[in-house]
Design a protein around this motif. Sequence first.
Motif, PDB file in Angstrom:
ATOM      1  N   LEU A   1      -2.361   4.873  -6.831  1.00 29.98           N
ATOM      2  CA  LEU A   1      -3.688   4.495  -7.101  1.00 29.98           C
ATOM      3  C   LEU A   1      -4.035   3.059  -6.873  1.00 29.98           C
ATOM      4  CD1 LEU A   1      -6.660   5.618  -8.000  1.00 29.98           C
ATOM      5  CD2 LEU A   1      -5.777   4.977 -10.086  1.00 29.98           C
ATOM      6  N   LEU A   2      -3.052   2.412  -7.675  1.00 24.47           N
ATOM      7  CA  LEU A   2      -3.330   0.871  -7.514  1.00 24.47           C
ATOM      8  C   LEU A   2      -2.976   0.017  -6.363  1.00 24.47           C
ATOM      9  CD1 LEU A   2      -2.098  -0.356 -11.104  1.00 24.47           C
ATOM     10  CD2 LEU A   2      -4.418   0.280 -10.374  1.00 24.47           C
ATOM     11  N   PHE A   3      -1.921   0.778  -5.720  1.00 27.33           N
ATOM     12  CA  PHE A   3      -1.405   0.152  -4.428  1.00 27.33           C
ATOM     13  C   PHE A   3      -2.475   0.382  -3.289  1.00 27.33           C
ATOM     14  CE2 PHE A   3       3.380   0.507  -4.731  1.00 27.33           C
ATOM     15  CZ  PHE A   3       3.353  -0.424  -5.588  1.00 27.33           C
ATOM     16  N   SER A   4      -3.237   1.472  -3.404  1.00 23.07           N
ATOM     17  CA  SER A   4      -4.143   2.004  -2.164  1.00 23.07           C
ATOM     18  C   SER A   4      -5.681   1.290  -2.698  1.00 23.07           C
ATOM     19  CB  SER A   4      -4.400   3.604  -2.206  1.00 23.07           C
ATOM     20  OG  SER A   4      -3.078   4.104  -1.914  1.00 23.07           O
ATOM     21  N   PHE A   5      -5.866   1.252  -3.794  1.00 20.74           N
ATOM     22  CA  PHE A   5      -7.037   0.652  -4.119  1.00 20.74           C
ATOM     23  C   PHE A   5      -7.141  -0.774  -3.876  1.00 20.74           C
ATOM     24  CE2 PHE A   5     -10.557  -0.992  -6.444  1.00 20.74           C
ATOM     25  CZ  PHE A   5     -11.869  -0.233  -5.973  1.00 20.74           C
ATOM     26  N   SER A   6      -5.862  -1.685  -3.954  1.00 14.77           N
ATOM     27  CA  SER A   6      -5.933  -2.767  -3.694  1.00 14.77           C
ATOM     28  C   SER A   6      -5.832  -3.298  -2.132  1.00 14.77           C
ATOM     29  CB  SER A   6      -4.589  -3.479  -4.241  1.00 14.77           C
ATOM     30  OG  SER A   6      -3.580  -2.987  -3.548  1.00 14.77           O
ATOM     31  N   SER A   7      -5.603  -2.363  -1.545  1.00 13.79           N
ATOM     32  CA  SER A   7      -5.566  -2.345  -0.069  1.00 13.79           C
ATOM     33  C   SER A   7      -6.928  -2.109   0.403  1.00 13.79           C
ATOM     34  CB  SER A   7      -4.659  -1.421   0.524  1.00 13.79           C
ATOM     35  OG  SER A   7      -3.291  -1.724   0.458  1.00 13.79           O
TER      36      SER A   7
ATOM     37  N   GLY B   1       0.909  -1.418   0.075  1.00 17.49           N
ATOM     38  CA  GLY B   1       0.026   0.098   0.111  1.00 17.49           C
ATOM     39  C   GLY B   1       0.828   1.262   0.102  1.00 17.49           C
ATOM     40  N   GLY B   2       0.267   2.424   0.202  1.00 15.07           N
ATOM     41  CA  GLY B   2       0.888   3.605   0.577  1.00 15.07           C
ATOM     42  C   GLY B   2       2.236   3.533   1.411  1.00 15.07           C
ATOM     43  N   GLY B   3       2.223   2.703   2.293  1.00 15.73           N
ATOM     44  CA  GLY B   3       3.123   2.796   3.345  1.00 15.73           C
ATOM     45  C   GLY B   3       4.488   2.124   2.582  1.00 15.73           C
ATOM     46  N   ASN B   4       4.452   1.361   1.510  1.00 17.98           N
ATOM     47  CA  ASN B   4       5.453   1.022   0.791  1.00 17.98           C
ATOM     48  C   ASN B   4       6.344   2.072  -0.019  1.00 17.98           C
ATOM     49  OD1 ASN B   4       3.577  -1.518   1.024  1.00 17.98           O
ATOM     50  ND2 ASN B   4       5.400  -2.571   0.431  1.00 17.98           N
ATOM     51  N   ILE B   5       5.628   3.094  -0.079  1.00 17.04           N
ATOM     52  CA  ILE B   5       6.023   4.275  -0.900  1.00 17.04           C
ATOM     53  C   ILE B   5       6.676   5.438   0.104  1.00 17.04           C
ATOM     54  CG2 ILE B   5       5.792   6.121  -2.635  1.00 17.04           C
ATOM     55  CD1 ILE B   5       3.809   4.068  -4.078  1.00 17.04           C
ATOM     56  N   ALA B   6       5.224   5.707   0.774  1.00 12.76           N
ATOM     57  CA  ALA B   6       5.508   6.901   1.998  1.00 12.76           C
ATOM     58  C   ALA B   6       6.459   6.411   3.222  1.00 12.76           C
ATOM     59  CB  ALA B   6       4.517   7.699   2.218  1.00 12.76           C
ATOM     60  N   GLY B   7       6.164   5.222   3.539  1.00 16.56           N
ATOM     61  CA  GLY B   7       6.755   4.695   4.874  1.00 16.56           C
ATOM     62  C   GLY B   7       7.906   4.430   4.887  1.00 16.56           C
ATOM     63  N   VAL B   8       8.501   3.649   3.685  1.00 15.53           N
ATOM     64  CA  VAL B   8      10.015   3.437   3.565  1.00 15.53           C
ATOM     65  C   VAL B   8      10.710   4.700   3.471  1.00 15.53           C
ATOM     66  CG1 VAL B   8      11.396   2.158   1.746  1.00 15.53           C
ATOM     67  CG2 VAL B   8       9.468   1.183   2.324  1.00 15.53           C
ATOM     68  N   ALA B   9      10.270   5.871   2.587  1.00 17.07           N
ATOM     69  CA  ALA B   9      10.828   7.122   2.468  1.00 17.07           C
ATOM     70  C   ALA B   9      11.059   7.545   3.880  1.00 17.07           C
ATOM     71  CB  ALA B   9      10.024   8.081   1.560  1.00 17.07           C
ATOM     72  N   VAL B  10      10.049   7.646   4.918  1.00 16.16           N
ATOM     73  CA  VAL B  10      10.301   8.041   6.226  1.00 16.16           C
ATOM     74  C   VAL B  10      11.379   7.209   7.023  1.00 16.16           C
ATOM     75  CG1 VAL B  10       9.132   8.549   8.326  1.00 16.16           C
ATOM     76  CG2 VAL B  10       8.001   9.036   6.045  1.00 16.16           C
ATOM     77  N   ALA B  11      11.031   5.809   6.855  1.00 18.53           N
ATOM     78  CA  ALA B  11      12.034   5.220   7.631  1.00 18.53           C
ATOM     79  C   ALA B  11      13.497   5.390   7.270  1.00 18.53           C
ATOM     80  CB  ALA B  11      11.698   3.602   7.274  1.00 18.53           C
TER      81      ALA B  11
END
Length: 497
Positions: free
Chosen positions: A361-367, A80-90
């Motif tokens: 869009l695809l990541f979040s919608f699949s979630s 989901g969005g965490g794979n993009i935003a969360g990794v960047a923050v980490a």
Amino acid sequence: MDLYALLQDFFLQIDAFTWGWALIPMLVVFGIIFTVSTKFIQLRYFGRMWRVIGGGEKVADPDQISARQALVVSIGGRVGGGNIAGVAVAITLGGPGAVFWMWAIALVGMATSLIESTLAQAYKRRMPDGSFRGGPATYIRHGLGKSFNWLVVIYAVCLLLSFALGFNAFQANTIAGAAENSLGIDRWITGIVMAAIAGFIVYGSIQRIAKVADVIVPVMAFVYLLLALIVIAVNVTEVPAMIGTIVANAFGFESAVAGGIGAAIANGLRRGLFSNEAGLGSAPNVAATAYVKHPVSQGITQMLSVFVDTILICSATAFMILLSGVYQPGTEEIDGIVLTQNALADSLGSWTLYVLTFAILLFSFSSIMYNYYLGETALRELTPSKIATHVLRLAVIAIVLMGAIAPGATAVFFFSDPLMGLLALANLTAILMLLPTALRIVKDYTDQLKSGIDKPVFDPSKFADLDLDATAWEDADVDTDAGAGRATKAKAKSKRR
């Protein structure tokens, strides 16, 4: 102090208890225990877990879900969005070394995922329409007994509120924000479109969710990984240095942020655990829906889901950031989506902004699809009422719309992370208590492989001491108990088709 403030303080305390100090060490320690007790099964069966990509075991009954479909639904939920935003923050807060510890927790998490998914399969129940349902609530009820029904209630309530409600609002907010920032699309428009699509999905079934995921998930993974491969190719001479920096920061030989190795470990483990969900008790609900010949088959398949989520997708984000010229470690205030967008633009140009928006869009919608199914499964553990299910569907549609149109709406769902922490504690308690049972089932699978059987078959009559549903295993030669006749009929029906 008003009621809202009191509730916030209450859930803040739960968050501090779970994610603050108890849960992450438990997930790490339990992951190591599961890895050792299964004799490093994630390494022994690493090659075998890729078989499902070719289709896996064939499903004759259209009401049933294949192993591959269960895999793509679980990947769609984990990614989901965490794979993009969360990794960047980490990476920003923990330095490049966080990536290494993200990999490490994924490897031990693969064993945890196998154990919980194997239990979900073993204790699954056949529904009247021929499909299967199960998950932690089922293996708590049938594995630990009626005296643990209180744990089932805690688990189901936490799953319902955190995933179906809270996390769906977050995902809708992520989609709408990305569309507004990069494409200039009004949040209302995005929200209405998403709510309409969500309605189509939630008024379908797990079969419809699986079919949609079977299209969306491979596309989103391919697009995102292709972007990462292009970035790596453009910066190929920098890759060895990047790997060296990741390892050096992971073990404290270099320090890119304040806190050094401690910051790298904390941020890497937290992001890895949040992302791949191994041990959190969510993915087993989907794993239980699959038709397989043996519970361990789906356990091995779910190991691949963890691998794809963290080792492939999260690493893709990390490499795109670390190979760019925009990475600035130690920044306290950081928008992860913006950092990833800027990193891509720096390497490949501004056109990537639109591609990344499509991927989000695809990541979040699949979630959203995945989260709704978890919520429905939880609700059915609490009540069989069809009216309650209808109310949940309407609530999810409304929450998707609200989360999209109101930038601050997600603040209402502050309880999501703390409840996911309680969810994980309930699940970890159950799978640790049921570990001997899981190991018996793993041994049965391994013994069959050693005897020359390439596709082991689960026979519930070998586990007569367990409260299993014999009718859920139509491939077994079951001759006893009341369920045997139904299992035989189901098997014959499958053959006629």
